[in-house]
Design an enzyme around this catalytic site. Structure first.
Site, PDB file in Angstrom:
ATOM      1  N   PHE A  53     -29.712   9.713 -45.032  1.00  0.00           N
ATOM      2  CA  PHE A  53     -30.686   9.715 -43.952  1.00  0.00           C
ATOM      3  C   PHE A  53     -31.255  11.124 -43.811  1.00  0.00           C
ATOM      4  O   PHE A  53     -30.519  12.089 -43.706  1.00  0.00           O
ATOM      5  CB  PHE A  53     -30.035   9.249 -42.640  1.00  0.00           C
ATOM      6  CG  PHE A  53     -31.068   8.869 -41.622  1.00  0.00           C
ATOM      7  CD1 PHE A  53     -31.701   7.635 -41.677  1.00  0.00           C
ATOM      8  CD2 PHE A  53     -31.433   9.764 -40.628  1.00  0.00           C
ATOM      9  CE1 PHE A  53     -32.679   7.287 -40.755  1.00  0.00           C
ATOM     10  CE2 PHE A  53     -32.404   9.423 -39.691  1.00  0.00           C
ATOM     11  CZ  PHE A  53     -33.030   8.188 -39.756  1.00  0.00           C
ATOM     12  N   ARG A  71     -38.353  15.653 -35.558  1.00  0.00           N
ATOM     13  CA  ARG A  71     -39.622  15.508 -36.300  1.00  0.00           C
ATOM     14  C   ARG A  71     -40.270  16.870 -36.539  1.00  0.00           C
ATOM     15  O   ARG A  71     -41.044  17.032 -37.475  1.00  0.00           O
ATOM     16  CB  ARG A  71     -40.622  14.665 -35.492  1.00  0.00           C
ATOM     17  CG  ARG A  71     -40.251  13.211 -35.309  1.00  0.00           C
ATOM     18  CD  ARG A  71     -41.440  12.468 -34.707  1.00  0.00           C
ATOM     19  NE  ARG A  71     -41.072  11.202 -34.103  1.00  0.00           N
ATOM     20  CZ  ARG A  71     -40.964  10.047 -34.754  1.00  0.00           C
ATOM     21  NH1 ARG A  71     -41.179   9.998 -36.040  1.00  0.00           N
ATOM     22  NH2 ARG A  71     -40.650   8.933 -34.115  1.00  0.00           N
ATOM     23  N   ASP A  99     -38.094   3.115 -47.836  1.00  0.00           N
ATOM     24  CA  ASP A  99     -36.642   2.959 -47.895  1.00  0.00           C
ATOM     25  C   ASP A  99     -36.342   1.568 -48.474  1.00  0.00           C
ATOM     26  O   ASP A  99     -36.338   1.396 -49.693  1.00  0.00           O
ATOM     27  CB  ASP A  99     -36.133   3.152 -46.457  1.00  0.00           C
ATOM     28  CG  ASP A  99     -34.636   3.082 -46.329  1.00  0.00           C
ATOM     29  OD1 ASP A  99     -33.935   3.607 -47.207  1.00  0.00           O
ATOM     30  OD2 ASP A  99     -34.140   2.519 -45.332  1.00  0.00           O
TER      31      ASP A  99
HETATM   32  P1  IMP Z   1     -38.409   0.583 -44.858  1.00  0.00           P
HETATM   33  O1  IMP Z   1     -39.148  -0.539 -44.203  1.00  0.00           O
HETATM   34  O2  IMP Z   1     -36.934   0.289 -44.959  1.00  0.00           O
HETATM   35  O3  IMP Z   1     -38.988   1.013 -46.180  1.00  0.00           O
HETATM   36  O4  IMP Z   1     -38.419   1.813 -43.882  1.00  0.00           O
HETATM   37  C1  IMP Z   1     -39.539   2.463 -43.516  1.00  0.00           C
HETATM   38  C2  IMP Z   1     -39.326   3.230 -42.236  1.00  0.00           C
HETATM   39  O5  IMP Z   1     -37.945   3.427 -41.873  1.00  0.00           O
HETATM   40  C3  IMP Z   1     -39.906   4.614 -42.427  1.00  0.00           C
HETATM   41  O6  IMP Z   1     -41.285   4.627 -42.170  1.00  0.00           O
HETATM   42  C4  IMP Z   1     -39.083   5.421 -41.453  1.00  0.00           C
HETATM   43  O7  IMP Z   1     -39.684   5.374 -40.172  1.00  0.00           O
HETATM   44  C5  IMP Z   1     -37.732   4.742 -41.388  1.00  0.00           C
HETATM   45  N1  IMP Z   1     -36.753   5.437 -42.263  1.00  0.00           N
HETATM   46  C6  IMP Z   1     -36.196   4.985 -43.398  1.00  0.00           C
HETATM   47  N2  IMP Z   1     -35.348   5.880 -43.930  1.00  0.00           N
HETATM   48  C7  IMP Z   1     -35.388   6.964 -43.122  1.00  0.00           C
HETATM   49  C8  IMP Z   1     -34.741   8.258 -43.154  1.00  0.00           C
HETATM   50  O8  IMP Z   1     -33.951   8.621 -44.050  1.00  0.00           O
HETATM   51  N3  IMP Z   1     -35.064   9.097 -42.137  1.00  0.00           N
HETATM   52  C9  IMP Z   1     -35.932   8.770 -41.132  1.00  0.00           C
HETATM   53  N4  IMP Z   1     -36.548   7.583 -41.076  1.00  0.00           N
HETATM   54  C10 IMP Z   1     -36.290   6.683 -42.056  1.00  0.00           C
END
Ligand code: IMP
Length: 181
Positions: A153, A166, A102
């Site tokens: 999301f 999940r 993300d």
């Molecule tokens: P990042 O560090 O922002 O890249 O986010 C990584 C983590 O955020 C992922 O491994 C997910 O656990 C959570 N995450 C980010 N976006 C989503 C989403 O749309 N749905 C569910 N979990 C998310």
């Protein structure tokens, strides 16, 4: 649970087909190399188990669990390792397996953290990629990407909202009413 789903973004069948393709590509790229797949709990557990079984060369499996401080749907960039690897990565080819990238801050943290352990190489695989959300300071390379998703999301196949959903087989978008409960 199904009544909370607004729409399916990626079906189970589409996902399984793509995961088999990713497994075939990884098997080809790492032929003759000492490969370790590192799944990131909990989100990537289901994708990682499917991807792992699609790999047709000898490969080891390990898991890490990371906590990210902050609100449940946001990543803050501050991480803590809750479960670390069992074995040394010295001279091994390491593939980090994530559910979704993300902001990119989690994968950036993992690349730094595992990079200190002298692996022969360190690459990343993710089922989903949300490039529109990437923070400029976390523009890390994604070597194997299942699907690009819009800035919404998503849940299912391991991805949760507040620890639920999940077990949905498809990648879905939930109804807005779920978040106001
Ligand atoms: P990042 O560090 O922002 O890249 O986010 C990584 C983590 O955020 C992922 O491994 C997910 O656990 C959570 N995450 C980010 N976006 C989503 C989403 O749309 N749905 C569910 N979990 C998310």
């Amino acid at each position: 649970m199904l009544q909370d789903v607004e729409r399916v973004l990626i079906s189970e069948a589409e996902m399984q087909k793509r995961i088999r393709e990713m497994g075939a590509q990884i098997s080809q790229d790492y032929e003759g190399k000492d490969l370790v797949v590192v799944g990131i709990l909990k989100g990537a557990a289901l994708f990682c188990s499917d991807l792992f079984r699609s790999i047709t060369i000898p490969v080891e499996l390990d898991f890490m669990r990371i906590s990210s401080y902050g609100a449940s749907t946001k990543s803050t960039g501050v991480h803590r390792v809750l479960l670390d690897l069992d074995y040394s990565l010295e001279d091994k080819h390491v593939l980090i397996v994530e559910d979704i990238v993300d902001t990119g801050l989690t994968i950036k943290f993992l690349l730094g953290y595992l990079g200190q352990r002298h692996p022969a190489s360190l690459r990343t695989a993710t089922l989903l990629d949300k490039p529109s959300r990437r923070k400029p300071e976390a523009a890390v390379p994604i070597d194997y990407r299942g699907f690009e998703v819009p800035d919404e999301f998503v849940c299912g196949n391991g991805l949760d909202y507040a620890e639920k959903y999940r077990n949905l087989r498809d990648i879905v978008i939930l109804k807005p009413s779920v978040y106001s409960k």
